[in-house]
Structure formats: structure tokens, C-alpha cells
Design an enzyme around this catalytic site. Structure first.
Site, PDB file in Angstrom:
ATOM      1  N   GLY A   1       0.846  -1.181   0.000  1.00  0.00           N
ATOM      2  CA  GLY A   1       0.000   0.000   0.000  1.00  0.00           C
ATOM      3  C   GLY A   1       0.880   1.230   0.000  1.00  0.00           C
TER       4      GLY A   1
ATOM      5  CD  GLN B   1       3.193   5.762   2.842  1.00  0.00           C
ATOM      6  OE1 GLN B   1       2.246   5.230   2.280  1.00  0.00           O
ATOM      7  NE2 GLN B   1       4.116   5.070   3.479  1.00  0.00           N
TER       8      GLN B   1
ATOM      9  CB  CYS C   1       5.258   2.356   7.744  1.00  0.00           C
ATOM     10  SG  CYS C   1       4.757   3.832   6.848  1.00  0.00           S
ATOM     11  CG  LEU C   2       6.577   1.213   1.664  1.00  0.00           C
ATOM     12  CD1 LEU C   2       5.865   1.533   0.356  1.00  0.00           C
ATOM     13  CD2 LEU C   2       7.764   0.301   1.414  1.00  0.00           C
TER      14      LEU C   2
ATOM     15  CG  HIS D   1      -0.568   1.349   7.497  1.00  0.00           C
ATOM     16  ND1 HIS D   1       0.359   0.825   8.379  1.00  0.00           N
ATOM     17  CD2 HIS D   1       0.121   2.220   6.720  1.00  0.00           C
ATOM     18  CE1 HIS D   1       1.542   1.374   8.134  1.00  0.00           C
ATOM     19  NE2 HIS D   1       1.425   2.225   7.130  1.00  0.00           N
ATOM     20  CD  GLU D   2      -1.449   2.858   2.531  1.00  0.00           C
ATOM     21  OE1 GLU D   2      -1.199   4.075   2.526  1.00  0.00           O
ATOM     22  OE2 GLU D   2      -0.562   2.007   2.509  1.00  0.00           O
TER      23      GLU D   2
ATOM     24  CG  HIS E   1       0.261   6.846   5.580  1.00  0.00           C
ATOM     25  ND1 HIS E   1       1.344   7.318   6.291  1.00  0.00           N
ATOM     26  CD2 HIS E   1       0.512   5.531   5.371  1.00  0.00           C
ATOM     27  CE1 HIS E   1       2.216   6.335   6.485  1.00  0.00           C
ATOM     28  NE2 HIS E   1       1.739   5.231   5.944  1.00  0.00           N
TER      29      HIS E   1
HETATM   30 ZN    ZN Z   1       2.716   3.409   5.932  1.00  0.00          ZN
END
Ligand code: ZN
Length: 176
Positions: free
Chosen positions: A49, A54, A96-97, A138-139, A142
Site C-alpha cells: 500500500g 508518502q 511502513c515504507l 493504515h493507509e 496516512h
Molecule cells: Zn505506511
């Protein structure tokens, strides 16, 4: 297509509330190109995702998708709103990225229902469970300036990657 640079924890853009996308802009060349870039960047990282903030674009747009057993379809959510949270809570490892090298346990509702627009501007209404539900929550976080660390109830599970595979579990956790 160029891979987009990922904003990392500490970058103030990750803490902003993202702006709503004007539905009239969804079908523009710029927006369609951006969605393709976002998907390509997610697959390249790899992650399951990725939210627009991000990659330093503070708009309410996320992409997700995951192959395999607990996988879920490629999904683009624009202006998503979670309209229902199931009563049961489940604990899952998250990564998380935007947060390199860390994993932590997060407790979230096991079922969510989300309404959004898709990449063509059509209404979507999705009820999700399992990893799909985790990824959506989670998304959507963000988009309101939250990261999974803010959702952890037990910080003692926060672990670095080498220690994660040594002490917690062998299977890697998909990053979101
Ligand atoms: Zn994340």
C-alpha cells in the site's frame, strides 16, 4: 515511469491532513499518470500500500494491492471514508515504507467498511477483513497525518528488522 521518492518519518508532510481530491480532477492526465506512478513505486519498493502523502503529495489518494494467500485486489481509493468499524479487535505486525527498519504490533478493528471514489471517479463501497482491512486503516491513517507508531498500544513490541526475524517471527511483514 519514474519511481517516486518516499517521504520518511520526520518529514512534516507525513503529519499533515491531506486535502480532498476534486472529483473533476480524477480523470485528468496528470492524476492518472500520478496514480500509475504511485502503483509502480509501491510495487517497486515493494509494499502492499502507498498513500500520496508518502510521496510528498498531500492529497487523499491511496493505492494498495497484495498477491498471495491473504492477498487482496489492486485498489485505488480517492477521498476514502471509513464508515463502519467491526466490534472485534485484532493484533497484527505492521511496517511502513516511511518508517525504515521497524516493525510493531498494532491493534485495530478486524473489519472495516470504506467508501471512496475509484480511479475513474466511480463510487466504491468495500467491506474488508484480514490484511485488506489492516492496509485500508493504515493507509487512511496516512491521510490524517498518522503513522502506525501512533496506533501502537504496547511500545515494547517495537523492534528493528534483524531482531524481528531473530526473536519474533521468520515470515516477513508486508510494508504499507
Ligand atoms: Zn505506511
Amino acid at each position: 515511469m519514474p519511481k517516486l521518492p518516499i517521504a520518511k518519518l520526520g518529514n512534516p508532510i507525513l503529519r499533515q491532513v491531506a486535502a480532498k481530491v476534486d472529483p473533476r480532477d480524477i480523470r485528468t492526465y496528470d492524476m492518472q499518470q500520478f496514480i500509475d506512478n504511485l502503483i509502480e513505486t509501491m510495487l517497486d519498493e515493494p509494499g502492499i500500500g502507498l498513500a500520496a502523502p508518502q510521496v510528498s503529495r498531500s492529497i487523499q489518494l491511496v493505492v494498495m494491492g497484495c498477491d498471495g494467500e491473504d492477498g487482496f485486489p489492486r485498489t485505488v481509493l480517492i477521498n476514502p471514508k471509513i464508515v463502519f468499524y467491526g466490534p472485534q479487535q485484532v493484533e497484527n505486525w505492521e511496517g511502513c515504507l516511511s518508517v525504515d527498519g521497524l516493525r510493531g504490533k498494532v491493534t485495530r478493528p478486524s473489519v472495516v467498511r470504506v467508501q471512496a471514489l475509484d480511479r475513474h471517479g466511480k463510487s466504491l463501497d468495500i467491506e474488508a477483513t484480514g490484511l485488506y482491512a489492516v492496509c485500508i486503516q493504515h493507509e487512511v491513517d496516512h491521510l490524517i497525518g498518522k503513522v502506525f507508531l501512533d496506533r501502537m498500544t504496547d511500545m515494547s513490541t517495537l523492534t528493528q528488522l534483524p531482531e524481528f526475524s531473530k526473536y519474533w517471527q521468520h515470515d516477513p511483514v508486508p510494508v504499507i
